[in-house]
Design a protein around this motif. Structure first.
Motif, PDB file in Angstrom:
ATOM      1  N   GLN A 414       7.596   4.299  -7.048  1.00 40.56           N
ATOM      2  CA  GLN A 414       6.743   3.467  -7.888  1.00 40.56           C
ATOM      3  C   GLN A 414       7.300   2.055  -7.924  1.00 40.56           C
ATOM      4  N   VAL A 415       6.449   1.087  -7.620  1.00 43.59           N
ATOM      5  CA  VAL A 415       6.835  -0.318  -7.670  1.00 43.59           C
ATOM      6  C   VAL A 415       6.907  -0.761  -9.132  1.00 43.59           C
ATOM      7  N   ILE A 416       8.020  -1.406  -9.506  1.00 46.19           N
ATOM      8  CA  ILE A 416       8.240  -1.736 -10.914  1.00 46.19           C
ATOM      9  C   ILE A 416       8.640  -3.192 -11.081  1.00 46.19           C
ATOM     10  N   ASN A 417       8.520  -3.656 -12.317  1.00 48.60           N
ATOM     11  CA  ASN A 417       9.027  -4.960 -12.733  1.00 48.60           C
ATOM     12  C   ASN A 417      10.433  -4.736 -13.294  1.00 48.60           C
ATOM     13  N   PRO A 418      11.471  -5.303 -12.698  1.00 44.53           N
ATOM     14  CA  PRO A 418      12.832  -5.009 -13.153  1.00 44.53           C
ATOM     15  C   PRO A 418      13.152  -5.533 -14.547  1.00 44.53           C
ATOM     16  N   ARG A 419      12.330  -6.446 -15.058  1.00 43.04           N
ATOM     17  CA  ARG A 419      12.617  -6.978 -16.389  1.00 43.04           C
ATOM     18  C   ARG A 419      12.412  -5.926 -17.478  1.00 43.04           C
ATOM     19  N   ASP A 420      11.378  -5.097 -17.315  1.00 40.88           N
ATOM     20  CA  ASP A 420      11.104  -4.095 -18.346  1.00 40.88           C
ATOM     21  C   ASP A 420      10.985  -2.678 -17.782  1.00 40.88           C
ATOM     22  N   GLY A 421      11.096  -2.540 -16.466  1.00 39.27           N
ATOM     23  CA  GLY A 421      11.011  -1.222 -15.845  1.00 39.27           C
ATOM     24  C   GLY A 421       9.600  -0.665 -15.766  1.00 39.27           C
ATOM     25  N   LYS A 422       8.605  -1.460 -16.155  1.00 33.30           N
ATOM     26  CA  LYS A 422       7.226  -0.970 -16.153  1.00 33.30           C
ATOM     27  C   LYS A 422       6.615  -1.091 -14.752  1.00 33.30           C
ATOM     28  N   PRO A 423       5.662  -0.237 -14.431  1.00 33.29           N
ATOM     29  CA  PRO A 423       5.059  -0.262 -13.098  1.00 33.29           C
ATOM     30  C   PRO A 423       4.234  -1.519 -12.862  1.00 33.29           C
ATOM     31  N   VAL A 424       4.199  -1.931 -11.599  1.00 36.01           N
ATOM     32  CA  VAL A 424       3.370  -3.043 -11.161  1.00 36.01           C
ATOM     33  C   VAL A 424       2.036  -2.472 -10.714  1.00 36.01           C
ATOM     34  N   LYS A 425       0.967  -2.869 -11.363  1.00 37.48           N
ATOM     35  CA  LYS A 425      -0.335  -2.244 -11.115  1.00 37.48           C
ATOM     36  C   LYS A 425      -0.968  -2.690  -9.799  1.00 37.48           C
ATOM     37  N   ASP A 426      -0.878  -3.986  -9.508  1.00 39.60           N
ATOM     38  CA  ASP A 426      -1.591  -4.525  -8.348  1.00 39.60           C
ATOM     39  C   ASP A 426      -0.654  -4.611  -7.148  1.00 39.60           C
ATOM     40  N   LEU A 427      -0.772  -3.654  -6.245  1.00 39.20           N
ATOM     41  CA  LEU A 427       0.030  -3.685  -5.026  1.00 39.20           C
ATOM     42  C   LEU A 427      -0.636  -4.595  -4.002  1.00 39.20           C
ATOM     43  N   PRO A 428       0.164  -5.256  -3.157  1.00 38.44           N
ATOM     44  CA  PRO A 428      -0.420  -6.158  -2.160  1.00 38.44           C
ATOM     45  C   PRO A 428      -1.214  -5.387  -1.105  1.00 38.44           C
ATOM     46  N   LYS A 429      -2.192  -6.079  -0.522  1.00 37.91           N
ATOM     47  CA  LYS A 429      -3.019  -5.451   0.510  1.00 37.91           C
ATOM     48  C   LYS A 429      -2.217  -5.184   1.776  1.00 37.91           C
ATOM     49  N   ARG A 430      -1.226  -6.033   2.044  1.00 41.29           N
ATOM     50  CA  ARG A 430      -0.463  -5.946   3.292  1.00 41.29           C
ATOM     51  C   ARG A 430       0.995  -5.655   2.957  1.00 41.29           C
ATOM     52  N   ALA A 431       1.491  -4.489   3.343  1.00 39.80           N
ATOM     53  CA  ALA A 431       2.873  -4.117   3.073  1.00 39.80           C
ATOM     54  C   ALA A 431       3.344  -3.141   4.148  1.00 39.80           C
ATOM     55  N   SER A 432       4.528  -3.393   4.694  1.00 37.34           N
ATOM     56  CA  SER A 432       5.079  -2.517   5.737  1.00 37.34           C
ATOM     57  C   SER A 432       6.075  -1.517   5.179  1.00 37.34           C
ATOM     58  N   TYR A 433       6.619  -1.796   3.980  1.00 35.27           N
ATOM     59  CA  TYR A 433       7.664  -0.947   3.377  1.00 35.27           C
ATOM     60  C   TYR A 433       8.753  -0.669   4.427  1.00 35.27           C
ATOM     61  N   TRP A 434       9.191  -1.736   5.089  1.00 44.64           N
ATOM     62  CA  TRP A 434      10.046  -1.609   6.282  1.00 44.64           C
ATOM     63  C   TRP A 434      11.457  -1.123   5.957  1.00 44.64           C
ATOM     64  N   ARG A 435      12.123  -1.763   5.000  1.00 41.07           N
ATOM     65  CA  ARG A 435      13.509  -1.401   4.698  1.00 41.07           C
ATOM     66  C   ARG A 435      13.677  -1.193   3.194  1.00 41.07           C
TER      67      ARG A 435
END
Length: 837
Positions: A414-435
């Protein structure tokens, strides 16, 4: 920024007429200039030559590479070094020789504004004579809401900022009341990261402690209403200098020594490595203004590309909005198609300039390279920034693991905001999740090395909104018995905080090809999915005051990466490169690299043929044959034909063609380059230099490897980093080296290497496979203490270790570890002597 040295109530104080000054770097065979008192004096040049000089300038030509010490006498008495000139060279924001002019008792003397803007890096130094009084003493305050204060408390130096304080170690007998002492404090803040600050204390030119504020953000230093002295202070101060930069430890040591009366000028005489060159500016005769549409939904790509095609030679294209304003964001949503695949295309132009006028071009919807410049001469790009629409793509994201199943290979994160640990709702359209890299959730810095990359994917990551906001699913093809599962499972139960790099190597910022006399000035890169700057076949290029980093106000919590891969690649160029006053951070590979190809173990294939064992230079290229020690054989030729790794040359090979010969392509030979006054920090990679004839000076390199290399490894063949001067840099948490990767380690392949007057904080110097390297006047400190060697030399011959200084060396003296070396010379290397006065 102007620098004034003022005596109280007097006009600007020029350099003292009864002192002498000169650079601490000389080039053998070139005139060296020394400023001396007029009226006759005797100069001892330190190379067994003395000379009587009657005018105010003395000129000398040194014959060989060596460290020397210059002294000057007049009427039989030593002439002191010019402290004013020494301080000017350090470029303070504000300085005064006699700020108090007389002894004071509990008096606070106002100084006014010292800094034009808040400083993330700040240094202050002064000489102080303080009498014993009850309570604590305040020496200096910079004033304003972010005021920095320096004083003495409970027998230790203290630094206060924004209501917090840190202290040096107890000074003990290093401090004597009533005696003059040199005090310096440096503060360095990296606002990208929480807890990113460090304070260092120096007394009489030697370290007195290191500390950090326990704060998410300790803040910048202001200098709007500075004062000297105050509560508890009785005494005098002189030679106050304030910097909006980090003063290097060796500079602090030099200043303290000269103010204490040291009348010797240590100079490194090095062999010439760089021929003088000039990068010509475009000749501009008219300005063309292009009004773009600031609506975020607009596509400014077509209008911009059309204007670039129509731009006549001798013109400057200036970007504005519809109201003629600069500093605006414009979106680029389309590219020029094949073969360019670029948002901006600048081809075959002469004497043109693109002035961004402070604007930012934000790429969205379609993205490959931002700029392709080819076949240009005297062309410049200035005052422009590049970014990516975060809804379209993000270079990096933070995430935690929700599910780890070795049996099926299934992973859920789950993609999160490190400031509060809450999930990021809007994921980018283009992502490779490479490393995926593990990081500390508090400091946001990299921790354990249980990273993994996309080559382990059995099923690529995809968003799964049904499982929750910001959730992605994927599968790994690693078998259940692989140790990676154990590491990942344990990490999920612990810190469980990953940085994801969405690198896409089909996208880069700038491609610069086959061009001469090119300038990039104040061009910033805020987000690039691949490499930032690629170049080939270029010469006479200047990159100045450019930044790879985040937009103002953002931190690593907002964006953990600026670039998904490397920063600046100067590969296969024709040389004359000037890279100065740039900042590089948050790249996921090397911030800068200079590389030329070479071919090793070259074999003859006929009277005029050589076999490279792989693809080689194209027809028409000039080549040179080196021996296995990377020294020229003197044989040069031109390639007539190149086919399947076999080169046909225009002349016969020599009868004594060496075994294991090395071939280099001299049409692409990056020589005569300067890397000067740059700031490299907080990236994943190394400063990589695989070409010679360069100067590296005035740079800050943090937590990295500064690598002068030859590579004869299976994954890369590149080199040769010979004839390089590395002078007056700060290497913090960094190893600097010469190193050959692969090949015969017994051969000394590096020649003409000088490491001089560098400051190493928690760093070291490793020399491998070098001949006649000069290591002189380098300054070392490390928290690992006496057990670690500051210098290691292996597989080398004729190394000169002269006048180096180890601030934590044991009483037995400076130590250098040697292995398989011959002819090493050691002289005047010193341990620290921690005494006051």
């Amino acid at each position: 920024m102007s620098v004034l040295f003022l005596a109280a109530g007097s006009p600007v104080l020029a350099e003292d007429a009864m002192t002498f000054s000169g650079s601490d770097l000389a080039i053998a065979g070139r005139p060296y200039v020394l400023a001396v008192p007029s009226g006759g004096c005797l100069v001892n040049w330190g190379d067994l030559i003395t000379e009587t000089v009657t005018e105010g300038t003395a000129i000398h030509v040194y014959k060989q590479s060596e460290p020397v010490s210059i002294t000057v006498t007049k009427d039989g008495k030593p002439v002191p070094r010019d402290a004013t000139a020494l301080f000017r060279e350090a470029k303070p924001a504000w300085a005064r020789k006699a700020p108090l002019a007389e002894d004071v008792d509990n008096v606070s003397r106002p100084l006014g504004a010292l800094l034009r803007a808040p400083a993330d890096s700040f240094s202050v130094e002064f000489r102080v004579k303080s009498e014993a009084v009850s309570g604590n003493r305040t020496f200096f305050s910079s004033g304003g809401p972010g005021s920095a204060q320096v004083g003495l408390k409970d027998g230790a130096l203290v630094f206060q900022l924004n209501g917090r304080q840190v202290m040096s170690g107890v000074l003990g007998d290093r401090w004597t009341d009533g005696a003059w002492h040199h005090v310096a404090v440096t503060y360095d803040r990296v606002p990208l990261f929480p807890h990113g600050n460090q304070v260092r204390f120096y007394l009489d030119g030697l370290p007195a402690g290191v500390a950090a504020f326990d704060a998410l953000d300790s803040g910048a230093v202001t200098g709007t209403a500075a004062t000297l002295g105050g509560s508890g202070f009785k005494g005098n101060m002189e030679w106050l200098a304030v910097y909006d930069s980090l003063l290097f430890p060796l500079a602090i040591s030099d200043h303290a020594a000269v103010l204490a009366g040291d009348a010797q000028l240590p100079v490194t005489v090095a062999n010439e490595t760089v021929k003088a060159f000039q990068v010509d500016e475009p000749k501009i005769s008219k300005v063309v203004k292009l009004a773009l549409d600031s609506n975020p939904s607009a596509d400014n790509g077509p209008a911009l590309r059309k204007a670039l095609v129509a731009l006549e030679n001798g013109s400057r294209l200036q970007l504005t909005d519809a109201n003629g304003r600069g500093g605006v964001k414009f979106y680029i949503r389309s590219l020029q198609g094949a073969p360019a695949w670029a948002g901006m295309v600048i081809h075959d132009k002469t004497d043109v300039e693109v002035d961004g006028n402070g604007c930012t071009l934000v790429f969205s919807d379609n993205m490959a390279r931002y700029v392709w410049m080819k076949g240009c001469t005297r062309t410049a790009m200035r005052n422009l920034a590049f970014d990516i629409d975060p809804l379209y793509a993000r270079v990096g994201m933070w995430a935690k693991l929700l599910k780890v199943d070795p049996a099926t290979g299934e992973m859920m994160a789950q993609v999160i905001n490190p400031r509060d640990g809450k999930p990021v709702k809007d994921l980018p359209k283009r992502a490779s999740y490479w490393r995926w890299r593990p990081h500390d959730p508090v400091t946001l810095r990299q921790t354990a090395d249980n990273q993994f990359k996309s080559d382990l994917y059995a099923v690529k990551p995809y968003a799964d909104p049904s499982a929750g906001p910001g959730v992605i699913r994927y599968k790994l093809k690693v078998p259940p018995t692989d140790k990676l599962w154990k590491v990942i499972t344990a990490y999920q139960k612990g810190a469980n905080f990953y940085m994801i790099n969405n690198a896409d190597f089909s996208s880069n910022a700038v491609s610069l090809d086959d061009s001469s006399h090119i300038t990039f000035e104040r061009v910033d890169y805020h987000a690039v999915l691949g490499m930032v700057f690629l170049s080939s076949g270029i010469d006479h290029v200047r990159v100045v005051r450019c930044k790879i980093g985040l937009p103002e106000g953002l931190t690593a919590a907002d964006r953990p990466l600026t670039a998904g891969a490397d920063g600046y690649h100067f590969h296969l160029t024709r040389g004359s490169i000037l890279f100065e006053e740039n900042e590089i951070a948050l790249t996921d590979d090397d911030p800068i690299s200079l590389k030329d190809d070479l071919w090793t173990d070259v074999k003859t294939a006929g009277p005029r043929k050589v076999n490279l064992g792989g693809k080689g230079p194209r027809a028409g290229s000039p080549i040179e044959i080196l021996g296995p020690d990377y020294v020229t054989t003197g044989f040069t030729a031109k390639v007539v034909a190149s086919e399947e790794g076999v080169l046909t040359l225009d002349r016969d090979l020599p009868a004594n063609f060496p075994a294991k010969a090395v071939l280099v392509n001299r049409s692409h030979h990056t020589r005569d380059w300067v890397i000067r006054n740059n700031y490299f920090h907080d990236y994943y990679g190394r400063v990589m230099i695989y070409t010679g004839h360069g100067l590296v000076t005035g740079n800050r390199v943090h937590d990295s490897l500064y690598h002068l290399g030859i590579s004869d490894a299976y994954y890369e063949r590149a080199g040769i980093a010979s004839d390089i001067i590395t002078h007056r840099n700060l290497f913090e948490g960094t190893v600097a080296d010469t190193a050959k990767w692969g090949g015969d380690q017994s051969l000394a392949g590096f020649h003409g290497i000088t490491y001089s007057a560098n400051s190493f904080l928690d760093g070291k110097l490793n020399i491998n496979c070098a001949a006649d390297a000069l290591l002189t006047r380098n300054w070392f400190w490390r928290k690992s203490g006496e057990s670690a060697y500051p210098v290691e030399v292996k597989n080398s011959k004729g190394t000169k270790l002269f006048g180096n200084f180890d601030a934590v060396s044991p009483a037995t003296g400076f130590r250098a570890k040697q292995e398989k070396c011959t002819g090493t010379q050691e002289k005047d290397n010193l341990p620290a002597v921690l005494t006051g006065g």
